[in-house]
Scaffold this motif. Structure first.
Motif, mmCIF file in Angstrom:
data_model
loop_
_atom_site.group_PDB
_atom_site.id
_atom_site.type_symbol
_atom_site.label_atom_id
_atom_site.label_comp_id
_atom_site.label_asym_id
_atom_site.label_seq_id
_atom_site.Cartn_x
_atom_site.Cartn_y
_atom_site.Cartn_z
ATOM 1 N N GLN A 15 -7.383 9.206 7.874
ATOM 2 C CA GLN A 15 -8.306 8.724 8.911
ATOM 3 C C GLN A 15 -8.274 7.199 9.041
ATOM 4 O O GLN A 15 -8.291 6.511 8.026
ATOM 5 C CB GLN A 15 -9.738 9.055 8.526
ATOM 6 N N GLY A 23 -7.192 4.638 -3.464
ATOM 7 C CA GLY A 23 -7.381 6.096 -3.472
ATOM 8 C C GLY A 23 -6.492 6.744 -2.424
ATOM 9 O O GLY A 23 -5.825 7.752 -2.686
ATOM 10 N N ASN A 24 -6.432 6.170 -1.238
ATOM 11 C CA ASN A 24 -5.553 6.706 -0.190
ATOM 12 C C ASN A 24 -4.088 6.604 -0.631
ATOM 13 O O ASN A 24 -3.310 7.527 -0.413
ATOM 14 C CB ASN A 24 -5.700 5.923 1.128
ATOM 15 N N GLY A 27 -3.539 8.906 -3.853
ATOM 16 C CA GLY A 27 -3.851 10.305 -3.565
ATOM 17 C C GLY A 27 -2.991 10.861 -2.437
ATOM 18 O O GLY A 27 -2.810 12.068 -2.337
ATOM 19 N N GLY A 150 -5.223 14.445 -1.610
ATOM 20 C CA GLY A 150 -5.999 14.204 -2.820
ATOM 21 C C GLY A 150 -6.936 15.396 -3.068
ATOM 22 O O GLY A 150 -7.114 16.262 -2.198
ATOM 23 N N ASP A 152 -10.056 15.785 -3.120
ATOM 24 C CA ASP A 152 -11.210 15.971 -2.226
ATOM 25 C C ASP A 152 -10.896 16.871 -1.027
ATOM 26 O O ASP A 152 -11.810 17.357 -0.368
ATOM 27 C CB ASP A 152 -11.717 14.599 -1.738
ATOM 28 N N GLY A 185 -2.336 10.809 -8.652
ATOM 29 C CA GLY A 185 -3.561 10.101 -8.265
ATOM 30 C C GLY A 185 -4.491 10.981 -7.475
ATOM 31 O O GLY A 185 -5.073 10.549 -6.480
ATOM 32 N N ALA A 186 -4.646 12.252 -7.920
ATOM 33 C CA ALA A 186 -5.414 13.199 -7.116
ATOM 34 C C ALA A 186 -6.857 12.753 -6.916
ATOM 35 O O ALA A 186 -7.474 13.052 -5.902
ATOM 36 C CB ALA A 186 -5.374 14.572 -7.758
ATOM 37 N N VAL A 188 -8.781 9.176 -7.485
ATOM 38 C CA VAL A 188 -8.779 7.783 -7.940
ATOM 39 C C VAL A 188 -10.221 7.274 -7.973
ATOM 40 O O VAL A 188 -10.938 7.366 -6.964
ATOM 41 C CB VAL A 188 -7.926 6.914 -6.986
ATOM 42 N N LYS A 195 -15.669 8.597 -7.011
ATOM 43 C CA LYS A 195 -14.426 8.664 -6.236
ATOM 44 C C LYS A 195 -14.305 7.426 -5.344
ATOM 45 O O LYS A 195 -15.292 7.037 -4.702
ATOM 46 C CB LYS A 195 -14.459 9.938 -5.367
ATOM 47 N N MET A 196 -13.140 6.796 -5.324
ATOM 48 C CA MET A 196 -12.969 5.630 -4.456
ATOM 49 C C MET A 196 -13.052 6.097 -3.001
ATOM 50 O O MET A 196 -12.339 7.006 -2.584
ATOM 51 C CB MET A 196 -11.621 4.946 -4.720
HETATM 52 P P1 AMP Z 1 -9.162 10.196 4.418
HETATM 53 O O1 AMP Z 1 -9.247 8.721 4.468
HETATM 54 O O2 AMP Z 1 -10.439 10.864 4.047
HETATM 55 O O3 AMP Z 1 -8.530 10.745 5.657
HETATM 56 O O4 AMP Z 1 -8.172 10.530 3.217
HETATM 57 C C1 AMP Z 1 -6.788 10.362 3.332
HETATM 58 C C2 AMP Z 1 -6.088 10.912 2.128
HETATM 59 O O5 AMP Z 1 -6.410 10.100 0.997
HETATM 60 C C3 AMP Z 1 -6.486 12.349 1.777
HETATM 61 O O6 AMP Z 1 -5.319 13.052 1.382
HETATM 62 C C4 AMP Z 1 -7.423 12.181 0.616
HETATM 63 O O7 AMP Z 1 -7.380 13.288 -0.246
HETATM 64 C C5 AMP Z 1 -6.858 10.934 -0.065
HETATM 65 N N1 AMP Z 1 -7.895 10.215 -0.815
HETATM 66 C C6 AMP Z 1 -8.947 9.530 -0.294
HETATM 67 N N2 AMP Z 1 -9.714 8.988 -1.287
HETATM 68 C C7 AMP Z 1 -9.113 9.336 -2.452
HETATM 69 C C8 AMP Z 1 -9.387 9.076 -3.852
HETATM 70 N N3 AMP Z 1 -10.425 8.324 -4.226
HETATM 71 N N4 AMP Z 1 -8.560 9.605 -4.768
HETATM 72 C C9 AMP Z 1 -7.479 10.338 -4.396
HETATM 73 N N5 AMP Z 1 -7.151 10.613 -3.116
HETATM 74 C C10 AMP Z 1 -7.943 10.129 -2.154
#
Ligand code: AMP
Length: 339
Positions: A15, A23-24, A27, A150, A152, A185-186, A188, A195-196
């Motif tokens: 997103q 984390g992004n 993960g 990741g 989540d 880094g599933a 982070v 969770k970050m």
């Molecule tokens: P998002 O920004 O929510 O669209 O997340 C994008 C990707 O980053 C997804 O695959 C999430 O699982 C991963 N992700 C986001 N935050 C974390 C985190 N703290 N640790 C591991 N993966 C993460």
């Protein structure tokens, strides 16, 4: 595509809801970039999804450009991966509607991510509630096999599997049942150990540098064990981040220092700071160069969008036929082909 029919198709999205963080990267992005050599990769910037939290149009547009620059600077190769904006494929929300009609409301009621977000004060809009259906449509419209994410997002992939099976059982077998794929880094942790996440305000951005980066690393929360006492590395946020950016040998050495005592969290933070700079420093110049040439990223996304849309339209021809809907009117389909 016939000669590539047996290759695994990877699909994932991020997103544009702010600057991307570690984390992004650990993960998601890191494995996305590695997987572009292992199969057919489709990666998109989830700007429809981001609308659940970002309602400032300028911020959404800017974050979309930023995500594109981050990916390209970090090594996404548009000759290998199809890289595009979610909103360039308007067939996705159409499929989301079709899926929502074969999906029990109870499935969405169980989504923990929705409950977490509402608990954090995000408006419980219909978009936020239906987020997993839109995500399932993203995955299924390209008939993807593997979704690297990741931790989540694992529940959302399980929901996607349920929705694909429900569609296939109601109409006919169109969708492969996708699987998730987790990497090292599933999950982070952020500066505070949760969770970050952008919405927790605990992130370290991938392209943060200088004093901003230093201040953040130095603010990572640790316990109050005195400097001379032995420490458990596995209970420390600094160590959890260090193990993502350092080599196996460096990680083992740092763990030994924690256990031996006489090694303070301040020292660990300095070592972490150096490693983050060493890990991402080489990509910073490339990102600055790409930012000076916005037409390049725009061209990559436009071309990726056209390729993704052609795939999506092929799926939607089957879906419409299976569901008893007429084909897409020729004018709309033609406009997409010209684009
Ligand atoms: P998002 O920004 O929510 O669209 O997340 C994008 C990707 O980053 C997804 O695959 C999430 O699982 C991963 N992700 C986001 N935050 C974390 C985190 N703290 N640790 C591991 N993966 C993460």
């Amino acid at each position: 595509m016939a000669d590539q029919g047996k290759r695994v198709r990877f699909l994932s999205g991020v997103q544009p809801s702010g600057r991307l963080h570690l984390g992004n990267y650990f993960g998601a992005l890191k494995q996305h970039i590695a997987l572009q050599d292992e199969g057919e990769a489709f990666y998109f910037i989830a700007n429809y999804h981001a609308m659940t939290t970002v309602q400032d149009p300028k911020a959404l547009a800017q974050a979309t450009v930023d995500v594109a620059l981050d990916y390209l600077a970090l090594g996404l190769d548009p000759r290998k991966a199809v890289f595009f904006r979610q909103s360039d494929v308007p067939e996705v929300p159409e499929l989301a509607w079709v899926l929502s009609c074969v999906t029990g409301k109870g499935l969405l009621d169980r989504a923990t991510s929705y409950k977490d977000k509402v608990a954090r004060g995000i408006t419980p809009s219909m978009g936020l509630y239906a987020y997993p259906v839109l995500m399932a449509a993203d995955i299924l419209i390209y008939r993807s096999n593997v979704v690297p994410v990741g931790e989540d997002q694992v529940q959302h992939i399980e929901m996607t599997r349920d929705m694909a099976a429900a569609f296939n059982a109601t109409y006919r077998e169109i969708f492969p049942i996708p699987a998730h794929r987790l990497d090292a880094g599933a999950k982070v942790p952020g500066l505070d150990g949760q969770k970050m996440s952008k919405s927790y305000g605990n992130t370290i951005e991938i392209f943060e540098e200088g004093n901003d980066l230093r201040k953040k690393v130095m603010s990572i929360v640790t316990d109050s064990t005195p400097l001379e006492a032995p420490k458990d590395p596995d209970k420390c946020n600094v160590f959890a981040l260090y193990r993502l950016v350092a080599s196996a040998g460096e990680v083992a050495e740092m763990a030994g220092r924690y256990r031996a005592g006489g090694f303070g969290y301040g020292d660990a933070k300095k070592a972490l700071l150096e490693k983050i700079s060493a890990c991402f420093g080489p990509f910073r110049e490339e990102r600055k160069r790409l930012a000076r040439e916005p037409a390049y990223a725009e061209g990559v996304l436009a071309e990726g969008g056209a390729r993704a849309r052609a795939e999506a339209q092929a799926t939607m021809r089957l879906v419409r036929e299976a569901a008893g809907l007429p084909p897409m009117p020729a004018a709309a389909a033609g406009a997409a082909r010209r684009g």
